[in-house]
Design an enzyme around this catalytic site. Structure first.
Site, mmCIF file in Angstrom:
data_model
loop_
_atom_site.group_PDB
_atom_site.id
_atom_site.type_symbol
_atom_site.label_atom_id
_atom_site.label_comp_id
_atom_site.label_asym_id
_atom_site.label_seq_id
_atom_site.Cartn_x
_atom_site.Cartn_y
_atom_site.Cartn_z
ATOM 1 N N CYS A 193 38.261 32.722 50.256
ATOM 2 C CA CYS A 193 37.391 31.699 50.281
ATOM 3 C C CYS A 193 37.524 30.517 49.074
ATOM 4 O O CYS A 193 37.078 30.848 48.144
ATOM 5 C CB CYS A 193 36.024 32.054 51.050
ATOM 6 S SG CYS A 193 35.996 33.028 51.961
ATOM 7 N N HIS A 227 39.558 38.142 46.693
ATOM 8 C CA HIS A 227 37.587 37.357 46.311
ATOM 9 C C HIS A 227 38.260 36.521 45.900
ATOM 10 O O HIS A 227 39.284 36.396 44.697
ATOM 11 C CB HIS A 227 36.522 38.304 46.674
ATOM 12 C CG HIS A 227 36.431 39.216 47.961
ATOM 13 N ND1 HIS A 227 35.941 38.949 48.742
ATOM 14 C CD2 HIS A 227 36.653 40.534 46.864
ATOM 15 C CE1 HIS A 227 35.775 40.041 49.451
ATOM 16 N NE2 HIS A 227 36.406 41.177 48.319
#
Length: 465
Positions: free
Chosen positions: A345, A302
């Site tokens: 992301c 992440h």
């Protein structure tokens, strides 16, 4: 997906025999990796592989029609797809409509024209070139041609050996190759070019200039075995149980399979805190890479824009990780390519979708992280799963869209000697085409590479399943 579409594929599958399935797989080699084709032991599995790649869709059956046309199943073409030989011939004459390459068409046409005796002659003449177990009596001509490709005996731009073999017993087929080679420079000159060239008044001079410039494009040396380290930093289990990254194990397995095949020393480190991520990258930057050609690092986690999250919820700056491999911090890799691929992301916004049919099913999750720039040093490439400020997607069952596509394209295009930038451009095209959670994903390439990077594949070896 409509029931009619499923029924159509089922009916076609039921009508195909084993040799025809082998032909369809052979004709699809430029679009589906060998590993997936070898795993498709029946037509239904083959059609599923085509659907995964977006080659056949409910409202786009052009490739399916072309395949049936190529294997001369005009009965299926007419009865199930409402087309005819004449319509297909007109369609495939239009620019960019044919998806089966001229090279693949040539090889398949030669295979169809060879008799059983001809095939035995070919096997006899190839005994010194191909392992005997690949030339057994039950080996079809398509399998023989595949082995010739795997062993580097024939390539799209080098059919000299095949011509030399055929001229001994089928000079008519040798002439087919001659005709193909005469047409090819005119048809493929644009594909060969990697940089603009000056326009010449005379076409023959222009072709000569293009070929000369193409040959002058410099490539990084890739001669050592192993070529270098391929390090995978894979964060799966986080302190927050809701942040578990299902599917990331599959990404790690895909990368290990492909880079072991490419003769890299591949190692994976799981579930690292932020400080451990930085320490591990720095550890590899301090190693002696003098006898290696390249360094590859995959990071799955992440994150946020410009940052990667450790399993402890702390962040490390991407710029700090990359700077470990500057020329001064890692002198044994100076002048050699350093490649970083980051699945995470770069924000929390879904990239707006344009009108493209959805072709990806399954439960998707998002990752969070990346990058606005890289240090101003040469020979570094960063492949990001998405551009700044946006999400990227990961299927909990099969892995991330970006990494799985990257591995597939490497398998598919490295045997064709495509350079890394070309491969990554194809990844951008493939991932950007999909609609995911009603949004789009657009990968990003940031590069200071000064030369072409072409991965060398080992002879007589394919990617393990």
């Amino acid at each position: 997906m409509s029931a009619d579409f499923h029924k159509l594929l089922f009916d076609i599958s039921e009508a195909l025999v084993t040799d025809e399935l082998a032909a369809l797989k052979f004709l699809s080699l430029e679009h589906i990796p060998m590993r997936k084709l070898e795993a498709s032991q029946e037509p239904k599995a083959f059609f599923e592989a085509l659907q995964e790649k977006g080659m056949i869709e409910v409202e786009n059956l052009s490739f399916l029609k072309e395949l049936l046309y190529r294997i001369n199943r005009m009965d299926l073409l007419a009865a199930l797809l409402g087309s005819s030989r004449e319509e297909m011939e007109r369609e495939l004459q239009m620019p960019s409509r044919a998806k089966v390459s001229a090279y693949r068409q040539l090889l398949y046409g030669i295979a169809e024209d060879l008799t059983l005796d001809d095939v035995e002659c070919m096997k006899f003449l190839l005994k010194e070139k191909i392992p005997k177990n690949k030339l057994q009596d039950n080996a079809s001509i398509l399998k023989v041609l595949l082995e010739m490709e795997r062993n580097g005996i024939i390539k799209e731009d080098d059919l000299a050996m095949l011509k030399d073999i055929l001229k001994r017993f089928r000079p008519d087929l040798k002439k087919k190759i001659d005709a193909y080679e005469l047409k090819k420079p005119e048809n493929d000159s644009k594909e060969k070019l990697h940089y603009p060239v000056p326009v010449s008044v005379h076409p023959e001079e222009q072709g000569a200039e293009r070929e000369k410039l193409h040959l002058l494009v410099e490539s990084y040396k890739m001669k050592n075995n192993p070529h270098g380290y391929c390090v995978i930093l894979n964060n799966y289990i986080f302190k927050n149980p809701f942040e578990v990254r299902e599917g990331t194990v599959e990404d790690g397995e895909a990368v290990k399979r492909v880079f072991n095949w490419l003769q890299f020393e591949t190692v994976e480190h799981m579930d690292l805190e932020a400080k451990q991520l930085y320490a591990k990258v720095k550890e590899y930057s301090k190693k002696d890479h003098s006898n290696m050609d390249c360094f590859v690092c995959f990071i799955f986690s992440h994150g946020e824009k410009d940052k990667i999250k450790g399993v402890d919820h702390e962040f490390v700056n991407i710029k700090d990780l990359l700077s470990c491999f500057s020329g001064s911090n890692c002198p044994s890799l100076a002048g050699k390519p350093k490649l970083f691929f980051i699945q995470a992301c770069q924000g929390s916004v879904g990239h707006p979708a344009v009108t493209v049919k959805e072709d990806f099913s399954g439960h998707l999750e998002t990752d969070a992280t990346p990058l606005s720039s890289i240090p101003d040093q040469a020979d570094i490439l960063v492949g990001m799963a998405t551009v700044e400020d946006y999400e990227c997607y990961r299927c909990v069952e099969t892995g991330s869209v970006y990494i799985q596509c990257l591995c597939d394209k490497i398998e598919l295009l490295c045997p064709l000697r495509k350079d890394l930038i070309t491969i990554l451009t194809e990844v951008n095209k493939e991932v950007g085409r999909r609609v995911l959670n009603k949004c789009k994903q657009m990968p990003k390439i940031t590069s200071t590479l000064r030369k072409q990077l072409i991965f060398q594949i080992p002879q007589c070896q394919s990617v393990e399943k």
